[in-house]
Design a protein around this motif. Structure first.
Motif, short mmCIF file in Angstrom:
data_model
loop_
_atom_site.label_atom_id
_atom_site.label_comp_id
_atom_site.label_asym_id
_atom_site.label_seq_id
_atom_site.Cartn_x
_atom_site.Cartn_y
_atom_site.Cartn_z
N TYR A 1 1.78 -8.27 -8.98
CA TYR A 1 2.76 -9.17 -8.35
C TYR A 1 4.16 -8.92 -8.93
CZ TYR A 1 -1.57 -11.54 -7.14
OH TYR A 1 -2.82 -11.83 -6.68
N PRO A 2 4.73 -7.75 -8.65
CA PRO A 2 6.02 -7.41 -9.27
C PRO A 2 7.17 -8.33 -8.88
CG PRO A 2 5.43 -5.80 -7.59
CD PRO A 2 4.25 -6.71 -7.76
N ASP A 3 7.07 -9.02 -7.74
CA ASP A 3 8.17 -9.87 -7.26
C ASP A 3 7.91 -11.35 -7.45
OD1 ASP A 3 9.53 -7.56 -6.37
OD2 ASP A 3 8.36 -7.56 -4.51
N LEU A 4 6.90 -11.71 -8.22
CA LEU A 4 6.53 -13.12 -8.37
C LEU A 4 7.54 -13.90 -9.22
CD1 LEU A 4 4.43 -15.22 -7.59
CD2 LEU A 4 3.09 -14.55 -9.59
N GLY A 5 8.24 -13.23 -10.10
CA GLY A 5 9.23 -13.92 -10.92
C GLY A 5 8.62 -14.84 -11.96
N VAL A 6 7.56 -14.38 -12.62
CA VAL A 6 6.87 -15.16 -13.64
C VAL A 6 7.77 -15.30 -14.86
CG1 VAL A 6 4.83 -15.22 -15.14
CG2 VAL A 6 4.65 -14.32 -12.81
N VAL A 7 7.74 -16.47 -15.47
CA VAL A 7 8.45 -16.72 -16.73
C VAL A 7 7.44 -16.52 -17.86
CG1 VAL A 7 9.61 -18.45 -18.14
CG2 VAL A 7 10.06 -18.33 -15.68
N TYR A 8 7.78 -15.70 -18.83
CA TYR A 8 6.92 -15.45 -19.99
C TYR A 8 7.63 -16.01 -21.22
CZ TYR A 8 4.52 -12.31 -16.83
OH TYR A 8 3.85 -11.81 -15.76
N PHE A 9 6.90 -16.79 -22.02
CA PHE A 9 7.48 -17.41 -23.19
C PHE A 9 6.57 -17.20 -24.38
CE2 PHE A 9 8.34 -20.88 -26.11
CZ PHE A 9 9.72 -20.88 -26.19
N ASN A 10 7.11 -16.64 -25.45
CA ASN A 10 6.34 -16.42 -26.68
C ASN A 10 6.58 -17.60 -27.61
OD1 ASN A 10 6.59 -14.32 -29.55
ND2 ASN A 10 4.72 -14.99 -28.59
N MET B 1 4.58 -23.85 -10.70
CA MET B 1 3.27 -24.38 -10.39
C MET B 1 2.54 -24.81 -11.63
SD MET B 1 0.17 -22.50 -8.45
CE MET B 1 -1.42 -23.24 -8.42
N GLU B 2 2.52 -23.98 -12.61
CA GLU B 2 1.76 -24.30 -13.79
C GLU B 2 2.33 -23.60 -15.00
OE1 GLU B 2 -1.67 -21.28 -12.41
OE2 GLU B 2 -1.35 -23.21 -11.52
N VAL B 3 1.93 -24.09 -16.11
CA VAL B 3 2.29 -23.48 -17.37
C VAL B 3 0.99 -23.04 -17.99
CG1 VAL B 3 3.30 -23.88 -19.63
CG2 VAL B 3 4.27 -25.00 -17.62
N GLY B 4 0.86 -21.78 -18.31
CA GLY B 4 -0.40 -21.31 -18.84
C GLY B 4 -0.27 -20.75 -20.24
N LYS C 1 4.57 -20.91 -5.58
CA LYS C 1 4.93 -21.71 -6.75
C LYS C 1 5.29 -20.80 -7.91
CE LYS C 1 3.95 -25.65 -4.82
NZ LYS C 1 4.94 -26.65 -4.55
N LYS C 2 5.93 -21.38 -8.88
CA LYS C 2 6.35 -20.66 -10.06
C LYS C 2 5.23 -20.67 -11.09
CE LYS C 2 10.29 -20.68 -13.19
NZ LYS C 2 11.52 -21.41 -13.49
N LEU C 3 5.06 -19.56 -11.80
CA LEU C 3 4.09 -19.47 -12.87
C LEU C 3 4.82 -19.24 -14.18
CD1 LEU C 3 1.12 -19.26 -13.86
CD2 LEU C 3 1.27 -16.80 -13.39
N ILE C 4 4.49 -20.03 -15.16
CA ILE C 4 5.06 -19.89 -16.50
C ILE C 4 3.90 -19.62 -17.44
CG2 ILE C 4 6.40 -20.99 -18.33
CD1 ILE C 4 7.41 -22.91 -16.02
N LEU D 1 -7.38 -14.35 -16.83
CA LEU D 1 -7.23 -15.64 -16.18
C LEU D 1 -5.82 -15.81 -15.65
CD1 LEU D 1 -8.96 -18.11 -15.55
CD2 LEU D 1 -8.19 -19.12 -17.67
N THR D 2 -4.85 -15.23 -16.34
CA THR D 2 -3.47 -15.30 -15.87
C THR D 2 -3.35 -14.68 -14.48
OG1 THR D 2 -2.67 -15.19 -18.13
CG2 THR D 2 -1.08 -14.71 -16.41
N LEU D 3 -4.11 -13.64 -14.20
CA LEU D 3 -4.10 -13.03 -12.87
C LEU D 3 -4.56 -14.02 -11.82
CD1 LEU D 3 -5.49 -9.44 -13.53
CD2 LEU D 3 -3.15 -10.10 -12.93
N GLN D 4 -5.55 -14.83 -12.13
CA GLN D 4 -6.01 -15.84 -11.18
C GLN D 4 -4.90 -16.84 -10.90
OE1 GLN D 4 -9.68 -17.51 -12.60
NE2 GLN D 4 -10.60 -15.50 -12.86
N TYR D 5 -4.21 -17.29 -11.93
CA TYR D 5 -3.13 -18.25 -11.74
C TYR D 5 -1.95 -17.61 -11.01
CZ TYR D 5 -5.89 -21.18 -14.75
OH TYR D 5 -6.91 -21.90 -15.28
N ALA D 6 -1.70 -16.33 -11.27
CA ALA D 6 -0.64 -15.63 -10.55
C ALA D 6 -0.98 -15.55 -9.07
CB ALA D 6 -0.44 -14.23 -11.13
N THR D 7 -2.24 -15.31 -8.76
CA THR D 7 -2.67 -15.26 -7.36
C THR D 7 -2.43 -16.61 -6.69
OG1 THR D 7 -4.33 -13.58 -7.86
CG2 THR D 7 -4.63 -14.83 -5.82
N LEU D 8 -2.81 -17.68 -7.36
CA LEU D 8 -2.58 -19.02 -6.81
C LEU D 8 -1.09 -19.30 -6.64
CD1 LEU D 8 -5.23 -21.11 -8.76
CD2 LEU D 8 -5.24 -20.53 -6.32
N ALA D 9 -0.30 -18.92 -7.63
CA ALA D 9 1.14 -19.14 -7.54
C ALA D 9 1.72 -18.42 -6.33
CB ALA D 9 1.82 -18.67 -8.83
#
Length: 171
Positions: free
Chosen positions: A46-55, A1-4, A23-26, A10-18
């Motif tokens: 959201y333990p099952d959302l499958g968020v991608v985290y990138f440093n 859905m988005e790349v944040g 949709k996928k959240l990165i 604010l990430t929690l808000q985007y996770a809720t939308l995802a």
């Protein structure tokens, strides 16, 4: 859905939308500790959302070859220096056709010691997209214009701006 590129709440808000829209959240962040903090917050709710985290930076993520082809929104909230903001805005050229909108956080953020000048985010957007860029304000005014908070920062207008890619082009 988005790349944040964000730091926490604010990430929690985007996770809720995802989750709502399936949709996928990165989440991309320069600061590994803040990325870990965002991960902990999101994974608790959201333990099952499958968020991608990138440093790293947006450019680093794009270089990884993992950037999706159809992104609803790309959220930028990372380096608030002018140089960092401009670098992020220039990197958007490579994803302009893959993304429907860019959301900029801390738009109109000003510092007490430099009030007559554009903020770094604003200046970078206008330099990369031109002075006629069409932006949709979003978010709240967390402070009164001209009255800085305890960190010496104030918001001149909206705290964010949405750039619809179909309405705008690069200079």
């Amino acid at each position: 859905m988005e790349v944040g590129c964000w730091r926490g709440g604010l990430t929690l808000q985007y996770a809720t939308l995802a989750q709502w829209f399936s949709k996928k959240l990165i989440v991309i962040d320069l600061d590994a500790a803040m990325l870990s903090h965002a991960k902990n917050l999101v994974d608790k709710l959201y333990p099952d959302l499958g968020v991608v985290y990138f440093n790293g930076t947006l450019a680093n993520y794009m270089d990884s070859g993992e950037f999706p082809d159809n992104v609803v929104a790309l959220v930028l909230d990372a380096d608030h220096s002018y140089a960092g903001c401009k670098k992020d805005c220039l990197a958007l050229k490579d994803v302009h056709d893959k993304c429907r909108m860019f959301i900029f956080h801390d738009f109109s953020m000003r510092r007490a010691e430099d009030p007559p000048h554009l903020g770094a985010v604003d200046r970078a957007i206008y330099e990369v997209f031109g002075k006629d860029v069409r932006l949709v304000p979003t978010g709240l005014k967390m402070t009164e214009p001209g009255k800085p908070n305890e960190d010496g920062v104030y918001i001149e207008s909206s705290e964010g701006a949405i750039l619809i890619t179909g309405w705008n082009s690069f200079k």
